[in-house]
Write a protein that holds these residues in place. Structure first.
Motif, PDB file in Angstrom:
ATOM      1  N   LYS A   1       0.867  -1.185   0.000  1.00  0.00           N
ATOM      2  CA  LYS A   1       0.000   0.000   0.000  1.00  0.00           C
ATOM      3  C   LYS A   1       0.901   1.231   0.000  1.00  0.00           C
ATOM      4  O   LYS A   1       2.131   1.113   0.048  1.00  0.00           O
ATOM      5  CB  LYS A   1      -0.864   0.009   1.272  1.00  0.00           C
ATOM      6  CG  LYS A   1      -1.860  -1.126   1.326  1.00  0.00           C
ATOM      7  CD  LYS A   1      -3.095  -0.782   0.527  1.00  0.00           C
ATOM      8  CE  LYS A   1      -4.019  -1.981   0.425  1.00  0.00           C
ATOM      9  NZ  LYS A   1      -5.222  -1.691  -0.339  1.00  0.00           N
TER      10      LYS A   1
ATOM     11  N   ILE B   1      -1.704   5.301   4.765  1.00  0.00           N
ATOM     12  CA  ILE B   1      -3.052   4.944   4.324  1.00  0.00           C
ATOM     13  C   ILE B   1      -4.034   5.951   4.898  1.00  0.00           C
ATOM     14  O   ILE B   1      -4.106   6.131   6.113  1.00  0.00           O
ATOM     15  CB  ILE B   1      -3.428   3.523   4.785  1.00  0.00           C
ATOM     16  CG1 ILE B   1      -2.421   2.499   4.219  1.00  0.00           C
ATOM     17  CG2 ILE B   1      -4.846   3.166   4.330  1.00  0.00           C
ATOM     18  CD1 ILE B   1      -2.685   1.073   4.644  1.00  0.00           C
TER      19      ILE B   1
ATOM     20  N   ILE C   1      -3.571   3.846  -5.119  1.00  0.00           N
ATOM     21  CA  ILE C   1      -2.361   4.419  -4.500  1.00  0.00           C
ATOM     22  C   ILE C   1      -1.881   5.568  -5.390  1.00  0.00           C
ATOM     23  O   ILE C   1      -1.927   5.456  -6.619  1.00  0.00           O
ATOM     24  CB  ILE C   1      -1.235   3.365  -4.411  1.00  0.00           C
ATOM     25  CG1 ILE C   1      -1.735   2.098  -3.697  1.00  0.00           C
ATOM     26  CG2 ILE C   1      -0.012   3.920  -3.687  1.00  0.00           C
ATOM     27  CD1 ILE C   1      -0.751   0.949  -3.738  1.00  0.00           C
TER      28      ILE C   1
ATOM     29  N   SER D   1      -2.327   5.775   0.123  1.00  0.00           N
ATOM     30  CA  SER D   1      -3.426   4.915  -0.299  1.00  0.00           C
ATOM     31  C   SER D   1      -4.690   5.557   0.235  1.00  0.00           C
ATOM     32  O   SER D   1      -4.670   6.157   1.309  1.00  0.00           O
ATOM     33  CB  SER D   1      -3.319   3.523   0.326  1.00  0.00           C
ATOM     34  OG  SER D   1      -2.338   2.768  -0.305  1.00  0.00           O
TER      35      SER D   1
END
Lengths: 158, 426
Positions: A74, A78, A110, A117
């Motif tokens: 990721k 995030i 992403i 992300s």
């Protein structure tokens, strides 16, 4: 982080938890944190399986049951937008749209620089500042477009 | 006017959460000291008198549960705390965990003292992982000050607390699923019976309560069950942490005595509906909780009065929804949540939520049919009766209530109209 370094960090994590099967969940949480890309690399799961003496299928079962675990790399950070009812009625959809516009990606994607992300999340208890987002362990709420741009800049280190 | 009574939240935000010195200076550990003076039988008696009901949602009388264990001389092995509050709109346990965790730990220690238990676990949802270091420090400091660990306060009673982290699974709030998760497995619920007082963590008898429930124990022991009970109603003792969220002006966690009418929570504490809008309905107890409109707003917050009105307090989350929202769209969000959180173990819950979502989605696109409403009733009743655990059984509470109180909006969607203008009815 290269794979050898990550595997040696994994050894330390497993040792910290006494190599106990019961601590599988805690080991996975720590592993994802140090992975650099917020995910559980497959070779690490294999290593955990052999060190804890658990079938790989069992490790995989636990690793895929809990929604905080990722199985593909990721972004470094995030961004999770709460889409549970309390944030939904306070405009979580509009907030999602704002993030998608600012970052130039859709939920589930992403950014090209690999920094962010974007994803949805169930309620994480920041309902007093809804609609809320979470980046790692930091929570932000009462957001405007300007604030979002500021946060993004800050994480990008600009 | 709704009043705030701070029995368990009074030190929140006022002390350094992991500092034993701060906690003691603010009156902490008086409950544990008193507990050791009066002994196990009297502690159980005070908890019984307090009319404390489990604050996680089920509302089972804590004193009754503990008395049964005490009378039967059950050899309990573990004290477990459920800190997995996952009901959307619930953030009361976070208040205690982040601002006064030593209060929770004192409550757990008193429970352990009654039964001579040596090991305790706090299971905290992964979403609160940011609290990890502070909680570990709080335990470390309590051990150093001899309020945890070996020979607590110079007695022969020893007790340890471990913090275990979840990783994002609403179903782990179900007590047997939570124990599975502590044991390092997927959080799928176990068959009950056996109950946790017979076979809990590692198949041993286990005392199991919510964060808020344990946090009430020190006050009850220190001041007596009668005094605690006097704040509440005839059947529901003491106070409750309620969490206001949604379209309300003053969102937040408030500690209020039982008996406070829901209307006062919304309008007096909450300051009313935000942005000058009108109230459409409220949802009490999180996404698995009941939705109701204006007409039931005067129901007092009391387990019995709520039950008489076919309502449940649940976790104490109160979500305010204004008239800019569409019922169908709201239910799609709720059902989407349950699709995501269903563990997949039993078919009614795994499939039922998905089928309901498909029907609701048709309504939101102007393709709903009158017979779809029968299907919604049939599916929700089926899930209620046949789901393996509380998640599936309660997943359609909101749907059933919305059909009951706001049926006309379903019919309007069939006719191609969304009064809130949220749905794109092509």
């Amino acid at each position: 982080m290269n794979k050898t370094a990550l595997l040696s960090q994994l050894d330390e994590i497993i040792e910290k938890y006494g190599g106990l099967k019961d601590n599988l969940l805690q080991i996975l949480l720590d592993l994802q944190k140090v992975s650099g890309h917020n995910y559980l690399p497959e070779e690490c799961l294999e290593e955990i399986s052999s060190q804890l003496n658990l079938p790989l299928s069992k490790v995989y079962e636990v690793a895929t049951f809990y929604s905080m675990f990722n199985h593909e790399p990721k972004g470094k950070y995030i961004i999770e937008i709460c889409n549970s009812a309390p944030c939904h009625v306070e405009g979580a959809d509009d907030l999602t749209q704002l993030f998608e516009d600012v970052l130039g990606i859709k939920v589930g994607e992403i950014t090209t620089d690999g920094i962010f992300s974007l994803q949805h999340s169930s309620c994480f208890g920041a309902c007093d500042i809804s609609p809320a987002i979470k980046i790692g362990t930091e929570v932000y709420g009462n957001l405007t477009k300007e604030k979002i741009e500021e946060i993004i800049k800050e994480y990008r280190g600009e | 006017m709704a009043k705030i009574v701070q029995l368990i939240s009074k030190n929140c935000g006022k002390i350094k959460p992991d500092s034993v010195t701060d906690y003691v200076n603010a009156g902490g550990y008086a409950g544990l000291k008193k507990a050791m003076e009066i002994g196990p039988a009297q502690i159980v008696e005070e908890v019984k008198k307090s009319k404390l009901m489990g604050r996680g949602g089920a509302g089972y009388p804590t004193g009754k549960k503990w008395e049964q264990g005490y009378v039967r001389k059950t050899v309990f092995e573990y004290v477990v705390c459920n800190g997995d509050e996952g009901e959307p709109g619930t953030y009361k346990d976070k208040l205690i965990l982040s601002q006064n965790p030593l209060l929770l730990m004192e409550g757990m220690t008193i429970a352990a003292y009654i039964f001579g238990i040596k090991e305790g676990y706090i299971y905290v949802r992964g979403e609160y992982y940011g609290l990890k270091e502070m909680l570990n420090n709080a335990i470390k400091n309590a051990v150093e000050a001899n309020y945890l660990g070996k020979n607590i306060m110079g007695t022969d009673f020893s007790f340890n607390i471990h913090v275990v982290w979840g990783a994002g699974a609403y179903v782990c709030g179900e007590n047997t699923a939570l124990l599975e998760s502590i044991e390092g497995r997927s959080g799928r619920p176990r068959q009950k019976p056996p109950y946790l007082s017979q076979e809990g963590l590692y198949k041993k008898p286990t005392i199991f309560q919510n964060v808020e429930t344990y946090s009430n124990i020190p006050y009850i022991v220190e001041h007596g069950g009668d005094e605690y009970a006097s704040y509440g109603t005839e059947c529901s003792g003491g106070t409750k942490l309620v969490c206001l969220s949604g379209n309300v002006i003053n969102k937040g966690v408030y500690e209020v005595p039982f008996g406070t009418p829901i209307r006062e929570l919304v309008y007096s504490l909450g300051g009313g509906v935000s942005n000058g809008r009108k109230l459409k309905f409220v949802q009490l107890g999180g996404s698995s909780g009941a939705c109701f409109t204006e007409e039931k707003l005067d129901t007092p917050m009391c387990y019995k009065a709520l039950k008489d009105n076919e309502l449940k307090l649940g976790s104490g989350a109160l979500l305010v929804v204004d008239d800019s929202n569409c019922v169908i769209d709201f239910l799609k969000t709720i059902t989407g949540f349950f699709i995501h959180e269903s563990c997949g173990k039993c078919t009614p819950c795994r499939e039922g939520n998905t089928r309901i979502y498909e029907i609701l989605d048709r309504f939101s696109k102007g393709r709903g049919k009158p017979e779809d409403i029968d299907d919604l009733y049939r599916l929700s009743n089926l899930m209620d009766i046949t789901s393996f655990c509380g998640l599936g059984q309660a997943a359609t509470t909101a749907l059933k209530d919305c059909l009951k109180y706001m049926r006309e909006e379903f019919d309007e969607h069939i006719e191609g109209k969304c009064r809130a203008g949220v749905c794109n009815l092509t």
